[in-house]
Scaffold this active site. Structure first.
Site, PDB file in Angstrom:
ATOM      1  N   GLY A  34       0.813  -1.210   0.000  1.00 27.15           N
ATOM      2  CA  GLY A  34       0.000   0.000   0.000  1.00 27.15           C
ATOM      3  C   GLY A  34       0.847   1.260   0.000  1.00 27.15           C
ATOM      4  O   GLY A  34       2.078   1.220  -0.050  1.00 27.15           O
ATOM      5  N   LEU A  37      -3.478  11.462   3.213  1.00 26.18           N
ATOM      6  CA  LEU A  37      -2.167  10.966   2.801  1.00 26.18           C
ATOM      7  C   LEU A  37      -1.834  11.397   1.381  1.00 26.18           C
ATOM      8  O   LEU A  37      -2.647  11.237   0.464  1.00 26.18           O
ATOM      9  CB  LEU A  37      -2.139   9.439   2.891  1.00 26.18           C
ATOM     10  CG  LEU A  37      -2.177   8.844   4.294  1.00 26.18           C
ATOM     11  CD1 LEU A  37      -2.395   7.344   4.223  1.00 26.18           C
ATOM     12  CD2 LEU A  37      -0.888   9.163   5.045  1.00 26.18           C
ATOM     13  N   TYR A  93     -16.733   5.621   9.119  1.00 25.14           N
ATOM     14  CA  TYR A  93     -15.291   5.468   8.911  1.00 25.14           C
ATOM     15  C   TYR A  93     -14.524   5.779  10.195  1.00 25.14           C
ATOM     16  O   TYR A  93     -13.693   4.989  10.653  1.00 25.14           O
ATOM     17  CB  TYR A  93     -14.846   6.399   7.782  1.00 25.14           C
ATOM     18  CG  TYR A  93     -13.369   6.357   7.467  1.00 25.14           C
ATOM     19  CD1 TYR A  93     -12.869   5.460   6.521  1.00 25.14           C
ATOM     20  CD2 TYR A  93     -12.471   7.229   8.095  1.00 25.14           C
ATOM     21  CE1 TYR A  93     -11.508   5.423   6.220  1.00 25.14           C
ATOM     22  CE2 TYR A  93     -11.114   7.200   7.805  1.00 25.14           C
ATOM     23  CZ  TYR A  93     -10.643   6.298   6.870  1.00 25.14           C
ATOM     24  OH  TYR A  93      -9.302   6.254   6.579  1.00 25.14           O
ATOM     25  N   LEU A  97      -2.680  -1.706   7.035  1.00 25.30           N
ATOM     26  CA  LEU A  97      -3.890  -2.073   6.313  1.00 25.30           C
ATOM     27  C   LEU A  97      -4.894  -0.925   6.319  1.00 25.30           C
ATOM     28  O   LEU A  97      -4.997  -0.179   7.291  1.00 25.30           O
ATOM     29  CB  LEU A  97      -4.544  -3.296   6.955  1.00 25.30           C
ATOM     30  CG  LEU A  97      -3.785  -4.624   6.844  1.00 25.30           C
ATOM     31  CD1 LEU A  97      -4.497  -5.692   7.671  1.00 25.30           C
ATOM     32  CD2 LEU A  97      -3.668  -5.062   5.393  1.00 25.30           C
ATOM     33  N   GLY A  98      -5.632  -0.817   5.243  1.00 25.32           N
ATOM     34  CA  GLY A  98      -6.676   0.206   5.171  1.00 25.32           C
ATOM     35  C   GLY A  98      -7.296   0.243   3.792  1.00 25.32           C
ATOM     36  O   GLY A  98      -6.628  -0.036   2.796  1.00 25.32           O
ATOM     37  N   ARG A 133      -1.641  -9.757  -0.324  1.00 23.32           N
ATOM     38  CA  ARG A 133      -2.615 -10.493  -1.143  1.00 23.32           C
ATOM     39  C   ARG A 133      -2.003 -10.933  -2.465  1.00 23.32           C
ATOM     40  O   ARG A 133      -2.391 -11.929  -3.054  1.00 23.32           O
ATOM     41  CB  ARG A 133      -3.841  -9.611  -1.422  1.00 23.32           C
ATOM     42  CG  ARG A 133      -4.718  -9.345  -0.205  1.00 23.32           C
ATOM     43  CD  ARG A 133      -5.928  -8.529  -0.617  1.00 23.32           C
ATOM     44  NE  ARG A 133      -6.792  -8.208   0.487  1.00 23.32           N
ATOM     45  CZ  ARG A 133      -7.745  -9.008   0.956  1.00 23.32           C
ATOM     46  NH1 ARG A 133      -7.925 -10.195   0.411  1.00 23.32           N
ATOM     47  NH2 ARG A 133      -8.496  -8.626   1.968  1.00 23.32           N
ATOM     48  N   ARG A 134      -1.054 -10.150  -2.950  1.00 24.78           N
ATOM     49  CA  ARG A 134      -0.362 -10.466  -4.202  1.00 24.78           C
ATOM     50  C   ARG A 134       1.095 -10.058  -4.043  1.00 24.78           C
ATOM     51  O   ARG A 134       1.418  -9.114  -3.328  1.00 24.78           O
ATOM     52  CB  ARG A 134      -0.996  -9.723  -5.378  1.00 24.78           C
ATOM     53  CG  ARG A 134      -1.105  -8.241  -5.156  1.00 24.78           C
ATOM     54  CD  ARG A 134      -1.739  -7.522  -6.338  1.00 24.78           C
ATOM     55  NE  ARG A 134      -1.883  -6.104  -6.068  1.00 24.78           N
ATOM     56  CZ  ARG A 134      -0.903  -5.223  -6.039  1.00 24.78           C
ATOM     57  NH1 ARG A 134       0.343  -5.626  -6.266  1.00 24.78           N
ATOM     58  NH2 ARG A 134      -1.117  -3.955  -5.782  1.00 24.78           N
ATOM     59  N   ARG A 136      -7.950   7.172  -7.276  1.00 25.97           N
ATOM     60  CA  ARG A 136      -9.113   7.529  -6.477  1.00 25.97           C
ATOM     61  C   ARG A 136      -9.447   8.977  -6.790  1.00 25.97           C
ATOM     62  O   ARG A 136      -8.769   9.894  -6.336  1.00 25.97           O
ATOM     63  CB  ARG A 136      -8.818   7.372  -4.982  1.00 25.97           C
ATOM     64  CG  ARG A 136      -8.495   5.938  -4.549  1.00 25.97           C
ATOM     65  CD  ARG A 136      -8.190   5.875  -3.065  1.00 25.97           C
ATOM     66  NE  ARG A 136      -7.858   4.540  -2.622  1.00 25.97           N
ATOM     67  CZ  ARG A 136      -7.486   4.244  -1.374  1.00 25.97           C
ATOM     68  NH1 ARG A 136      -7.405   5.208  -0.470  1.00 25.97           N
ATOM     69  NH2 ARG A 136      -7.184   3.012  -1.040  1.00 25.97           N
ATOM     70  N   LYS A 147     -12.396   3.194  12.847  1.00 23.54           N
ATOM     71  CA  LYS A 147     -10.999   3.488  13.190  1.00 23.54           C
ATOM     72  C   LYS A 147     -10.840   3.627  14.707  1.00 23.54           C
ATOM     73  O   LYS A 147      -9.847   3.178  15.284  1.00 23.54           O
ATOM     74  CB  LYS A 147     -10.553   4.779  12.505  1.00 23.54           C
ATOM     75  CG  LYS A 147     -10.474   4.689  10.978  1.00 23.54           C
ATOM     76  CD  LYS A 147      -9.388   3.748  10.522  1.00 23.54           C
ATOM     77  CE  LYS A 147      -9.185   3.819   9.020  1.00 23.54           C
ATOM     78  NZ  LYS A 147      -8.139   2.892   8.544  1.00 23.54           N
TER      79      LYS A 147
END
Length: 225
Positions: free
Chosen positions: A15, A154, A127, A75-76, A39-40, A162, A131
């Site tokens: 990420g 960020l 959200y 993670l997020g 995951r990959r 996005r 958190k």
């Protein structure tokens, strides 16, 4: 665990912040082994890194990997990307809490995680509520040193586009110029600075539960650059 050489697990290593963190930890050469749970697989990785492509639905089967000194959780996701509140909660609450429990059971010394500005379990914003709940649950565990980082928006190069965040990012670059004094905590922050702050606090012997708002994250990163 005093005589153990430093080892680590990073969740979310591909990420925005996780990728920066991997690079920083490799450069610092403080770890003899870094387990990347992904995951990959990444396009490339340093020999000190051991890549594990995991099924997060079978998370507990990887518990032996958490026999390390430090666990970093980057993670997020977003509700839009997750496609439902339930899926979002799984990534941003269930997976981090499960990781922290395995870290606790395995005797990890530190658990360092990213949440978000505005985290509050009583928030009316879903959200922020999730958190806040993940912070609350992990803070109750008996891990000697817990570090929670609450960044603002960020900044950095994401793998996926996005639209909303890209617009906000462009606006924030201009807004950051006037965000001084009481507005300073709301400034957007570079992902590499969040990663640098995490790496910095992992080198300290500071115990207990420690929470860092966005402007404090930036200060730590700058001071330790």
């Amino acid at each position: 665990m005093k005589n153990r050489k430093k080892t680590a697990v990073i969740l979310g290593a591909t990420g925005l912040v996780g990728n920066e963190l991997v690079n920083i930890l490799i450069q610092q050469q403080n770890y003899e082994k870094i387990h990347l749970l992904v995951r990959r697989p990444p396009d490339s990785h340093d020999p000190v890194c051991e890549v594990h492509v995991v099924d997060f639905e079978q998370y507990y089967s990887y518990r032996k990997l958490f026999q390390v000194t430090d666990v970093f959780c980057c993670l997020g996701t977003t509700i839009k990307k997750a496609k439902s509140k339930e899926a979002f909660r799984k990534v941003d609450y269930e997976y981090p809490v499960e990781a922290a429990k395995m870290a606790c059971e395995s005797g990890a010394e530190k658990f360092l995680m990213i949440t978000a500005m505005g985290s509050n379990p009583k928030s009316r914003i879903f959200y922020n509520q999730v958190k806040g709940e993940v912070e609350e649950s992990i803070s109750k565990l008996t891990i000697p040193s817990i570090h929670i980082f609450r960044p603002s928006l960020l900044l950095g190069k994401r793998e996926e586009f996005r639209f909303g965040e890209k617009i906000a990012e462009k606006a924030s670059i201009l807004l950051n110029l006037i965000m001084i004094g009481p507005l300073r905590p709301f400034k957007a922050i570079e992902a590499k600075n969040v990663a640098a702050a995490m790496a910095s606090m992992a080198r300290t012997g500071k115990g207990g539960v420690n929470i860092y708002p966005s402007h404090e994250i930036e200060r730590i990163a700058i001071e330790n650059n």
